[in-house]
Design a protein around this motif. Structure first.
Motif, short mmCIF file in Angstrom:
data_model
loop_
_atom_site.label_atom_id
_atom_site.label_comp_id
_atom_site.label_asym_id
_atom_site.label_seq_id
_atom_site.Cartn_x
_atom_site.Cartn_y
_atom_site.Cartn_z
N LYS A 64 0.81 -1.22 0.00
CA LYS A 64 0.00 0.00 0.00
C LYS A 64 0.85 1.27 0.00
O LYS A 64 0.37 2.33 -0.39
CB LYS A 64 -0.94 -0.01 1.20
CG LYS A 64 -2.04 -1.05 1.13
CD LYS A 64 -2.98 -0.94 2.31
CE LYS A 64 -4.11 -1.96 2.20
NZ LYS A 64 -5.04 -1.88 3.34
N ALA A 65 2.08 1.15 0.44
CA ALA A 65 2.92 2.34 0.56
C ALA A 65 4.16 2.32 -0.32
O ALA A 65 4.94 3.26 -0.31
CB ALA A 65 3.35 2.52 2.03
N PHE A 66 4.36 1.26 -1.12
CA PHE A 66 5.58 1.12 -1.92
C PHE A 66 5.26 1.13 -3.41
O PHE A 66 4.32 0.48 -3.86
CB PHE A 66 6.28 -0.21 -1.60
CG PHE A 66 6.69 -0.35 -0.16
CD1 PHE A 66 7.76 0.35 0.34
CD2 PHE A 66 5.99 -1.20 0.68
CE1 PHE A 66 8.15 0.21 1.68
CE2 PHE A 66 6.36 -1.34 2.01
CZ PHE A 66 7.44 -0.64 2.51
N LEU A 67 6.07 1.87 -4.18
CA LEU A 67 5.92 1.89 -5.63
C LEU A 67 7.29 1.79 -6.28
O LEU A 67 8.17 2.63 -6.06
CB LEU A 67 5.22 3.16 -6.09
CG LEU A 67 5.01 3.29 -7.61
CD1 LEU A 67 4.05 2.22 -8.10
CD2 LEU A 67 4.50 4.67 -7.97
N GLN A 106 2.25 -6.33 8.15
CA GLN A 106 3.20 -6.33 9.27
C GLN A 106 4.59 -5.92 8.80
O GLN A 106 5.26 -5.09 9.43
CB GLN A 106 3.25 -7.72 9.92
CG GLN A 106 1.97 -8.15 10.61
CD GLN A 106 0.95 -8.74 9.64
OE1 GLN A 106 1.21 -8.85 8.42
NE2 GLN A 106 -0.20 -9.12 10.16
N MET A 107 5.05 -6.52 7.69
CA MET A 107 6.37 -6.18 7.18
C MET A 107 6.40 -4.75 6.66
O MET A 107 7.43 -4.05 6.81
CB MET A 107 6.77 -7.16 6.07
CG MET A 107 8.17 -6.94 5.52
SD MET A 107 9.45 -7.00 6.81
CE MET A 107 9.40 -8.76 7.22
N GLU A 108 5.31 -4.30 6.06
CA GLU A 108 5.26 -2.92 5.57
C GLU A 108 5.46 -1.94 6.71
O GLU A 108 6.22 -0.96 6.60
CB GLU A 108 3.91 -2.66 4.89
CG GLU A 108 3.79 -1.27 4.28
CD GLU A 108 2.53 -1.11 3.47
OE1 GLU A 108 2.54 -1.51 2.30
OE2 GLU A 108 1.54 -0.60 4.01
N THR A 109 4.79 -2.17 7.83
CA THR A 109 4.95 -1.30 8.99
C THR A 109 6.38 -1.30 9.50
O THR A 109 6.95 -0.25 9.80
CB THR A 109 4.00 -1.73 10.13
OG1 THR A 109 2.65 -1.61 9.68
CG2 THR A 109 4.19 -0.87 11.36
N ILE A 110 6.99 -2.49 9.56
CA ILE A 110 8.38 -2.59 10.02
C ILE A 110 9.32 -1.81 9.12
O ILE A 110 10.18 -1.04 9.59
CB ILE A 110 8.81 -4.07 10.08
CG1 ILE A 110 8.08 -4.81 11.20
CG2 ILE A 110 10.33 -4.19 10.26
CD1 ILE A 110 8.27 -6.31 11.19
N LYS A 111 9.17 -1.96 7.80
CA LYS A 111 10.07 -1.29 6.86
C LYS A 111 9.86 0.22 6.86
O LYS A 111 10.83 0.99 6.71
CB LYS A 111 9.88 -1.85 5.45
CG LYS A 111 10.24 -3.33 5.30
CD LYS A 111 11.67 -3.61 5.71
CE LYS A 111 12.70 -3.02 4.77
NZ LYS A 111 14.09 -3.40 5.13
N ILE A 112 8.63 0.67 7.02
CA ILE A 112 8.37 2.11 7.02
C ILE A 112 8.88 2.74 8.32
O ILE A 112 9.47 3.83 8.30
CB ILE A 112 6.88 2.40 6.80
CG1 ILE A 112 6.53 2.07 5.34
CG2 ILE A 112 6.55 3.85 7.12
CD1 ILE A 112 5.09 2.28 4.99
#
Length: 271
Positions: free
Chosen positions: A10-13, A139-145
């Motif tokens: 949702k946050a990566f392009l 979960q991984m998206e939150t960690i990376k952001i």
């Protein structure tokens, strides 16, 4: 022509282009952090232009209008990774870490930084996610952001004032704003928000100032500018229609002929 623009969360392009490309998103609703892996990105925004080159990091403020033109280098493709820092996620991070902006309505719009080894390594760590067939888990998206936000604050502490400024646009001079930004192809709701108005208030104030509706004025203004550029600057229609806010060349030709009774090509061929 090989083109790839992949949303892998949702946050990566991830963007990869062989030929020059135009970024279709012209309203930036959330803060964006973009790292240039190769090639160049040329940004047109309300305060001018900037170019991100290989190894550079761009931090773009939310609630602004901008156009992105993506250029491959001579020897390799265009590649970039952009990350959206959603306001809700930043607010939670700020709450968890007891952070706030030192000033409201930060004047910083776009900040261009030289990426160091830590920044480069972080974005390179995202490559496997971009190449994978599965999307990044929430979960991984939150960690990376969270990792990115922490890295940015450690490497560039001054970014705190931009990242954690949660104030909304305030009411500004509408005539000046529209004359500066009419070339952006965005919904009226975006113009309204950026001018500090509700949509109803925007339409009401607009008609008082310009004596016509926003949609009609935008069309007339863009077409008049197109006529001027073709006749006086000898510009080709194919080179200006996107800059002026038209979605495609055929729509531009049809609108132009309806208003002026001739095609843009007719003007351009006049000696």
């Amino acid at each position: 022509m090989s083109i790839e623009e992949k949303d892998f969360g949702k946050a990566f392009l991830y963007s990869c282009y062989v030929d020059k490309a135009f970024g279709h998103e012209q309203f930036i609703p959330e803060h964006v952090v973009m790292f240039q892996l190769s090639g160049e990105t040329h940004f047109d925004h309300e305060k001018g232009k900037l170019v991100t080159k290989e190894g550079q990091l761009l931090v773009a403020r939310r609630n602004q209008l901008a156009k992105a033109f993506k250029y491959p280098s001579k020897n390799t493709v265009y590649q970039s990774i952009a990350i959206l820092l959603h306001t809700d996620r930043l607010k939670k991070y700020a709450l968890d870490h007891q952070l706030s902006s030192d000033k409201k309505q930060s004047t910083d719009i776009n900040i261009l930084l030289e990426g160091d080894a830590f920044i480069k390594s972080y974005f390179e760590s995202l490559a496997p996610y971009a190449e994978a067939s599965d999307r990044v888990s929430p979960q991984m998206e939150t960690i990376k952001i969270y990792e990115l936000i922490t890295l940015l604050l450690e490497r560039y502490p001054s970014l705190k004032n931009l990242l954690f400024d949660f104030s909304e646009p305030f009411k500004i001079d509408l005539e000046e704003f529209m004359l500066k930004n009419y070339k952006y192809n965005v919904p009226l709701e975006n113009f309204a928000k950026l001018s500090g108005r509700s949509l109803a208030s925007f339409k009401r104030d607009f008609e008082k100032i310009f004596r016509t509706s926003p949609r009609k004025w935008l069309q007339e203004k863009r077409l008049s500018e197109a006529y001027f550029l073709i006749e006086n600057k000898r510009k080709r229609p194919v080179d200006i229609y996107l800059d002026l806010g038209f979605e495609n060349l055929s729509h531009f030709y049809a609108s132009f002929k309806e208003k002026f009774g001739i095609t843009p090509a007719t003007i351009n061929s006049i000696a």
